[in-house]
Design an enzyme around this catalytic site. Structure first.
Site, mmCIF file in Angstrom:
data_model
loop_
_atom_site.group_PDB
_atom_site.id
_atom_site.type_symbol
_atom_site.label_atom_id
_atom_site.label_comp_id
_atom_site.label_asym_id
_atom_site.label_seq_id
_atom_site.Cartn_x
_atom_site.Cartn_y
_atom_site.Cartn_z
ATOM 1 N N CYS A 255 61.089 63.518 9.841
ATOM 2 C CA CYS A 255 61.421 64.622 10.812
ATOM 3 C C CYS A 255 60.882 64.333 12.086
ATOM 4 O O CYS A 255 59.769 64.167 12.466
ATOM 5 C CB CYS A 255 60.522 65.965 10.285
ATOM 6 N N CYS B 88 54.803 68.850 13.979
ATOM 7 C CA CYS B 88 54.008 69.701 13.419
ATOM 8 C C CYS B 88 52.643 69.239 12.726
ATOM 9 O O CYS B 88 52.939 68.166 11.799
ATOM 10 C CB CYS B 88 54.688 70.523 12.448
ATOM 11 N N CYS C 174 51.946 68.647 8.906
ATOM 12 C CA CYS C 174 53.002 68.246 8.031
ATOM 13 C C CYS C 174 53.114 66.883 7.563
ATOM 14 O O CYS C 174 53.306 65.964 8.501
ATOM 15 C CB CYS C 174 54.428 68.914 8.702
ATOM 16 N N CYS D 189 64.499 77.728 -3.552
ATOM 17 C CA CYS D 189 64.392 77.625 -2.093
ATOM 18 C C CYS D 189 64.510 76.151 -2.003
ATOM 19 O O CYS D 189 63.616 75.430 -2.504
ATOM 20 C CB CYS D 189 63.237 78.123 -1.424
ATOM 21 N N CYS E 173 67.756 80.241 -1.235
ATOM 22 C CA CYS E 173 67.034 80.491 -0.186
ATOM 23 C C CYS E 173 66.954 79.123 0.436
ATOM 24 O O CYS E 173 66.855 78.005 -0.132
ATOM 25 C CB CYS E 173 65.577 80.614 -0.374
ATOM 26 N N CYS F 18 62.528 85.351 5.639
ATOM 27 C CA CYS F 18 61.268 84.886 5.005
ATOM 28 C C CYS F 18 60.509 84.233 5.890
ATOM 29 O O CYS F 18 60.992 83.096 6.668
ATOM 30 C CB CYS F 18 61.745 83.977 4.067
ATOM 31 N N ARG G 253 53.731 86.443 -0.277
ATOM 32 C CA ARG G 253 53.714 85.383 -1.150
ATOM 33 C C ARG G 253 52.696 84.554 -0.914
ATOM 34 O O ARG G 253 52.202 84.158 0.128
ATOM 35 C CB ARG G 253 54.872 84.562 -1.079
HETATM 36 N N1 SAM Z 1 61.728 71.759 8.581
HETATM 37 C C1 SAM Z 1 61.654 73.156 8.301
HETATM 38 C C2 SAM Z 1 60.970 73.995 9.252
HETATM 39 O O1 SAM Z 1 59.798 73.544 9.610
HETATM 40 O O2 SAM Z 1 61.069 75.285 9.220
HETATM 41 C C3 SAM Z 1 61.489 73.406 6.759
HETATM 42 C C4 SAM Z 1 60.537 72.817 5.959
HETATM 43 S S1 SAM Z 1 58.807 73.324 6.568
HETATM 44 C C5 SAM Z 1 57.823 72.102 5.612
HETATM 45 C C6 SAM Z 1 58.475 74.907 5.778
HETATM 46 C C7 SAM Z 1 57.099 75.353 6.103
HETATM 47 O O3 SAM Z 1 56.126 74.735 5.264
HETATM 48 C C8 SAM Z 1 56.566 75.014 7.509
HETATM 49 O O4 SAM Z 1 57.126 76.073 8.413
HETATM 50 C C9 SAM Z 1 54.877 75.590 7.134
HETATM 51 O O5 SAM Z 1 54.784 76.683 7.249
HETATM 52 C C10 SAM Z 1 55.012 75.072 5.570
HETATM 53 N N2 SAM Z 1 54.001 73.937 5.500
HETATM 54 C C11 SAM Z 1 54.389 72.786 5.711
HETATM 55 N N3 SAM Z 1 53.487 71.585 5.539
HETATM 56 C C12 SAM Z 1 52.427 72.446 5.250
HETATM 57 C C13 SAM Z 1 50.858 72.257 4.852
HETATM 58 N N4 SAM Z 1 50.431 71.080 4.869
HETATM 59 N N5 SAM Z 1 50.049 73.172 4.466
HETATM 60 C C14 SAM Z 1 50.733 74.339 4.525
HETATM 61 N N6 SAM Z 1 51.966 74.898 4.640
HETATM 62 C C15 SAM Z 1 52.639 73.776 5.260
HETATM 63 C C1 DTB Z 2 56.237 78.203 2.921
HETATM 64 O O1 DTB Z 2 55.879 79.120 3.742
HETATM 65 N N1 DTB Z 2 55.572 77.318 2.206
HETATM 66 C C2 DTB Z 2 56.499 76.544 1.591
HETATM 67 C C3 DTB Z 2 57.840 77.094 1.884
HETATM 68 N N2 DTB Z 2 57.723 78.087 2.915
HETATM 69 C C4 DTB Z 2 58.955 76.097 2.143
HETATM 70 C C5 DTB Z 2 56.109 74.864 1.780
HETATM 71 C C6 DTB Z 2 54.795 74.568 1.686
HETATM 72 C C7 DTB Z 2 54.356 73.177 2.193
HETATM 73 C C8 DTB Z 2 53.537 72.678 1.670
HETATM 74 C C9 DTB Z 2 53.186 71.394 1.872
HETATM 75 C C10 DTB Z 2 54.372 70.520 1.109
HETATM 76 O O2 DTB Z 2 54.299 70.516 -0.067
HETATM 77 O O3 DTB Z 2 54.767 69.538 1.864
HETATM 78 FE FE1 SF4 Z 3 59.729 68.860 10.366
HETATM 79 FE FE2 SF4 Z 3 57.423 69.434 8.726
HETATM 80 FE FE3 SF4 Z 3 57.706 70.438 11.140
HETATM 81 FE FE4 SF4 Z 3 59.401 71.316 9.215
HETATM 82 S S1 SF4 Z 3 57.175 71.576 9.156
HETATM 83 S S2 SF4 Z 3 59.810 70.928 11.340
HETATM 84 S S3 SF4 Z 3 59.432 69.192 8.181
HETATM 85 S S4 SF4 Z 3 57.466 68.243 10.776
#
Ligand code: SAM
Ligand code: DTB
Ligand code: SF4
Length: 334
Positions: free
Chosen positions: A61, A65, A68, A105, A137, A197, A269
């Site tokens: 990606c 973030c 992530c 989702c 979702c 959501c 959630r």
């Molecule tokens: N790329 C899209 C976005 O950022 O909206 C969708 C996928 S992203 C992984 C969805 C959400 O997962 C993020 O906005 C974040 O709140 C949560 N998330 C991602 N990595 C995480 C982590 N290591 N710990 C907790 N929450 C996480």
């Molecule tokens: C949300 O708030 N938490 C989920 C879902 N929406 C998409 C994602 C959590 C991701 C946790 C880290 C991972 O598994 O990569």
């Molecule tokens: Fe990309 Fe992860 Fe950020 Fe979603 S949370 S925009 S997958 S870097």
């Protein structure tokens, strides 16, 4: 009591920091009493929504973030995976349904949706999942009004797009997009008639005021997001936040209780971070007003408790899983 004579709390959209901070900081049992009262008045059935996640496009990606595992800016153990085929997604959705999930989702590691064959395929995924009788979702990054309209037309129920943290703390976590970009996508989702959501993460080095400000941002939306995920940071090796201290479970409980009081009718959630919580801490989160969990042994790229453990958890609390829309109530499991 509210104006219509019911016990359900009136919905407000005018919260300010001092009031919410005072609520968040109440003596724990007083906060729990209040959250519990709101919860029971608005969700008397004691049901928990089970939502299964699937990463349909993983890693690579362009966003940065800081939490992530899927950002191309960080060197993490995640193996990139191109967009799955519709059949693969349908098979995963079928398994999720058999296990008792009612919402499915699909997440893609995209900055934004781009029109073309990949988005067309996601549209097909949505149509298929919805056709199986599951709530559908997706979480695909930023979205324009026309793309939101197409998702709605395919039968999408909900779009996940988290604020993650407060406007003030946002810049310390993500530099490749702005907080207002997030709000803009949420508006496009709402305008298309898709339910929202949106929630966030604790444990990103934010202050308690930042947590309250994030909740205020959500609660002052009218209508409230129908679903509010509260994630505890899952610390992933190679990300800038890998060495953050773990989230103190009672801080998660306070966050959930405060979200419940501010947004009485929403699904709150208990999201990422459950593998680090004891059963008792998870039960306290459910007591404090969480009525939805991610169900199945993977989130997107990290582990989640397995479904047997979650069936046990619900049984221990005497809670039941939300039944499928057309069917009868299903007990947590035998
Ligand atoms: N790329 C899209 C976005 O950022 O909206 C969708 C996928 S992203 C992984 C969805 C959400 O997962 C993020 O906005 C974040 O709140 C949560 N998330 C991602 N990595 C995480 C982590 N290591 N710990 C907790 N929450 C996480
Ligand atoms: C949300 O708030 N938490 C989920 C879902 N929406 C998409 C994602 C959590 C991701 C946790 C880290 C991972 O598994 O990569
Ligand atoms: Fe990309 Fe992860 Fe950020 Fe979603 S949370 S925009 S997958 S870097």
């Amino acid at each position: 009591m509210s104006a219509d004579g019911s016990l359900a709390s009136p919905l407000r959209h005018d919260f300010q920091l001092a009031e919410v901070r005072a609520l968040h900081d109440l003596p724990l049992f007083e906060l729990l009493d209040r959250a519990r009262q709101v919860h029971r008045a608005n969700h008397p059935d004691g049901q928990v929504q089970l939502c299964t996640l699937l990463s349909v496009k993983t890693g690579g990606c362009p966003e940065d973030c800081g939490y992530c595992s899927q950002s191309s800016h960080h060197k993490t153990p995640v193996k990139p995976q191109a967009l799955l085929k519709v059949d693969e997604v349908v098979a995963a959705a079928r398994r999720a349904k058999e296990q008792g999930a009612t919402r499915f989702c699909m997440g893609a590691a995209w900055r934004e949706v781009k029109d073309g064959p990949a988005f067309d395929r996601v549209i097909d995924m949505v149509r298929e999942v919805k056709g199986m009788g599951l709530e559908a979702c997706v979480t695909l990054g930023m979205l324009n009004p026309e793309q939101a309209r197409r998702l709605k037309e395919a039968g999408l129920d909900a779009y996940n797009h988290n604020l993650d943290t407060s406007r003030e703390h946002y810049k310390s976590i993500i530099s490749t997009r702005k907080f207002d970009d997030r709000l803009n996508t949420l508006r496009n989702v709402r305008d298309a008639g898709i339910t929202v959501c949106s929630g966030g993460i604790i444990g990103l080095g934010e202050s308690i005021d930042d947590r309250c400000r994030m909740l205020i941002e959500l609660a002052n939306m009218d209508p409230h997001p129908e679903s509010v995920p509260v994630n505890a940071l899952t610390r992933v090796e190679g990300t800038p936040l890998a060495e953050m201290p773990p989230v103190e479970p009672l801080e998660l409980v306070r966050m959930i209780a405060t979200a419940r009081i501010l947004m009485p009718r929403s699904k709150v959630r208990l999201s990422a971070g459950r593998t680090e919580l004891s059963r008792e801490a998870q039960l306290l989160c459910l007591f404090a007003g969480a009525n939805s969990i991610f169900y199945g042994d993977r989130l997107l790229t990290t582990p989640n408790p397995d479904s047997d453990a979650d069936s046990d958890l619900l049984r221990a609390a005497g809670l039941s899983a939300e039944p499928p829309k057309s069917g009868a109530a299903v007990p947590a499991a035998e």
